[in-house]
Design a protein around this motif. Sequence first.
Motif, mmCIF file in Angstrom:
data_model
loop_
_atom_site.group_PDB
_atom_site.id
_atom_site.type_symbol
_atom_site.label_atom_id
_atom_site.label_comp_id
_atom_site.label_asym_id
_atom_site.label_seq_id
_atom_site.Cartn_x
_atom_site.Cartn_y
_atom_site.Cartn_z
ATOM 1 N N ASN A 19 -24.849 -32.691 -2.996
ATOM 2 C CA ASN A 19 -23.662 -33.279 -3.368
ATOM 3 C C ASN A 19 -22.566 -32.590 -3.571
ATOM 4 O OD1 ASN A 19 -25.365 -35.728 -3.679
ATOM 5 N ND2 ASN A 19 -25.518 -35.778 -5.979
ATOM 6 N N GLY A 20 -22.159 -31.512 -2.814
ATOM 7 C CA GLY A 20 -20.996 -30.795 -2.846
ATOM 8 C C GLY A 20 -20.924 -29.637 -3.750
ATOM 9 N N ARG A 49 -24.378 -35.600 -10.691
ATOM 10 C CA ARG A 49 -25.440 -34.416 -10.414
ATOM 11 C C ARG A 49 -26.479 -33.975 -11.429
ATOM 12 N NH1 ARG A 49 -21.648 -29.829 -9.039
ATOM 13 N NH2 ARG A 49 -20.388 -30.688 -10.461
ATOM 14 N N CYS A 50 -27.459 -34.708 -11.607
ATOM 15 C CA CYS A 50 -28.196 -34.441 -12.306
ATOM 16 C C CYS A 50 -29.749 -34.125 -11.712
ATOM 17 C CB CYS A 50 -28.738 -35.834 -13.115
ATOM 18 S SG CYS A 50 -30.229 -35.523 -14.326
ATOM 19 N N PHE A 51 -30.247 -32.775 -12.191
ATOM 20 C CA PHE A 51 -31.427 -32.055 -11.404
ATOM 21 C C PHE A 51 -32.666 -32.169 -12.204
ATOM 22 C CE2 PHE A 51 -27.536 -31.220 -9.234
ATOM 23 C CZ PHE A 51 -28.116 -31.167 -7.901
ATOM 24 N N LEU A 52 -33.716 -32.241 -11.946
ATOM 25 C CA LEU A 52 -34.867 -31.975 -12.715
ATOM 26 C C LEU A 52 -35.360 -30.662 -12.170
ATOM 27 C CD1 LEU A 52 -36.837 -35.267 -12.703
ATOM 28 C CD2 LEU A 52 -35.054 -34.357 -14.508
ATOM 29 N N MET A 53 -35.928 -29.733 -13.291
ATOM 30 C CA MET A 53 -36.395 -28.442 -13.046
ATOM 31 C C MET A 53 -37.428 -28.094 -13.825
ATOM 32 S SD MET A 53 -34.093 -24.750 -13.167
ATOM 33 C CE MET A 53 -34.770 -23.291 -13.024
ATOM 34 N N GLY A 54 -38.307 -27.212 -13.402
ATOM 35 C CA GLY A 54 -39.511 -26.781 -14.117
ATOM 36 C C GLY A 54 -40.089 -25.457 -13.774
ATOM 37 N N SER A 55 -40.496 -24.521 -14.329
ATOM 38 C CA SER A 55 -41.476 -23.644 -13.975
ATOM 39 C C SER A 55 -43.031 -23.724 -14.390
ATOM 40 C CB SER A 55 -40.856 -22.123 -14.597
ATOM 41 O OG SER A 55 -39.736 -22.011 -14.242
ATOM 42 N N SER A 56 -43.809 -23.373 -13.395
ATOM 43 C CA SER A 56 -45.190 -23.288 -13.755
ATOM 44 C C SER A 56 -45.455 -25.056 -14.159
ATOM 45 C CB SER A 56 -45.558 -22.385 -14.803
ATOM 46 O OG SER A 56 -47.032 -22.295 -14.969
ATOM 47 N N ALA A 57 -46.204 -24.943 -15.234
ATOM 48 C CA ALA A 57 -46.428 -26.446 -15.856
ATOM 49 C C ALA A 57 -45.152 -27.167 -15.730
ATOM 50 C CB ALA A 57 -47.231 -26.366 -17.076
ATOM 51 N N SER A 116 -30.399 -36.076 -8.370
ATOM 52 C CA SER A 116 -29.589 -35.487 -7.238
ATOM 53 C C SER A 116 -30.976 -34.384 -6.514
ATOM 54 C CB SER A 116 -28.689 -34.890 -7.518
ATOM 55 O OG SER A 116 -27.637 -35.698 -7.929
ATOM 56 N N GLY A 117 -31.750 -33.820 -7.064
ATOM 57 C CA GLY A 117 -32.452 -32.740 -6.797
ATOM 58 C C GLY A 117 -33.655 -32.451 -7.684
ATOM 59 N N VAL A 118 -34.693 -31.601 -7.105
ATOM 60 C CA VAL A 118 -35.650 -31.208 -7.863
ATOM 61 C C VAL A 118 -35.785 -29.616 -7.704
ATOM 62 C CG1 VAL A 118 -38.144 -31.685 -8.940
ATOM 63 C CG2 VAL A 118 -36.619 -33.538 -7.647
ATOM 64 N N ILE A 119 -35.965 -28.754 -8.721
ATOM 65 C CA ILE A 119 -36.218 -27.424 -8.630
ATOM 66 C C ILE A 119 -37.663 -26.990 -9.184
ATOM 67 C CG2 ILE A 119 -35.210 -25.046 -9.266
ATOM 68 C CD1 ILE A 119 -32.697 -26.717 -9.610
#
Length: 321
Positions: free
Chosen positions: A318-319, A156-164, A186-189
Amino acid sequence: MGENDPYTILQIVLNPDGSLTRPTLFPLSNPRAEAEKPHHVFSKDVPLNPSKKTWIRIFRPHFSTQTAPLPIIIDFHGGGFVFLSAASANIHVSCERIARHVPAIVLAPEYRLAPEYRLPAAYDDAMDAVRWVRDQAISDLQRDTWMTPDVVDFSRCFLMGSSAGGNIAYHAVLRALDLDPTFKISGVILNVPYFGGEQRTESELRLAQDRILPLYANDGMWQLALPGGADRDHEFCNPMTPGSYHDRVGSLPPCLVRQYGGDPLVDRQRSFVRMLEGRGVHVVSRFVEGEYHGADFFDPKQIQALLTDVKDFISSVNGGP
């Protein structure tokens, strides 16, 4: 120089060697070796790519009753590709909040800034961070003591970022599709992702004098960040432009995209959501009426809303934790 000059608005000086003299927007924070109140989050820095002088700040919540491995979030900071650091006080505190509230292991990569290092340098650094996590997941020899399977759920690995940072997370996940299929994102934020284009949108024109992201400052940051000679319809800026990875969009994992009605970029973000949905991507879209670009760094109500959205999204994939 005048009120519409981007260098004046951004309070930066372009030096003869092409480097910038930047204002100190926020003080730098050291990692916290002790999880003192009210933070209850440990943090430390580890090298990423010594040749590029990049590193990662790891945030681990202090839960003595933790019974299950935590998801991992690789969180890229904002700043128009030009400002801020993973050690900036506002970024540090935001990562602590996310680590504590989700809960999750949060990694904040220190990526190279423009114009000293123009795009795709930040994307390359982002991929170094993704590969670092992958290597932690598969290599006993390289595994960091904070990243063992009893602490982190590497599935359960997610990529995340704000603005740039949202722009970086988007381009990184497209590139990450090339990695070993045994390691997947697993997902992108994408929180108020920073996109642009040559043709002005209604929201950009209506909010041209926005106090957070005025149009001339926006143009100036893209001028500094994009490859030499590129305009704002380059694929790094405009996600609607066919580019090297455009045909992979339909293969993206679930995406959370957050937008504010008072953000000059909101029209682009709405178009981006429609593009993702048109390619068959599962999108969770969160729109907040009014508010401004970066509200979730300063407004307690929007800070809490962001934390809730991130936690709910991760729980749905992923639960959940």
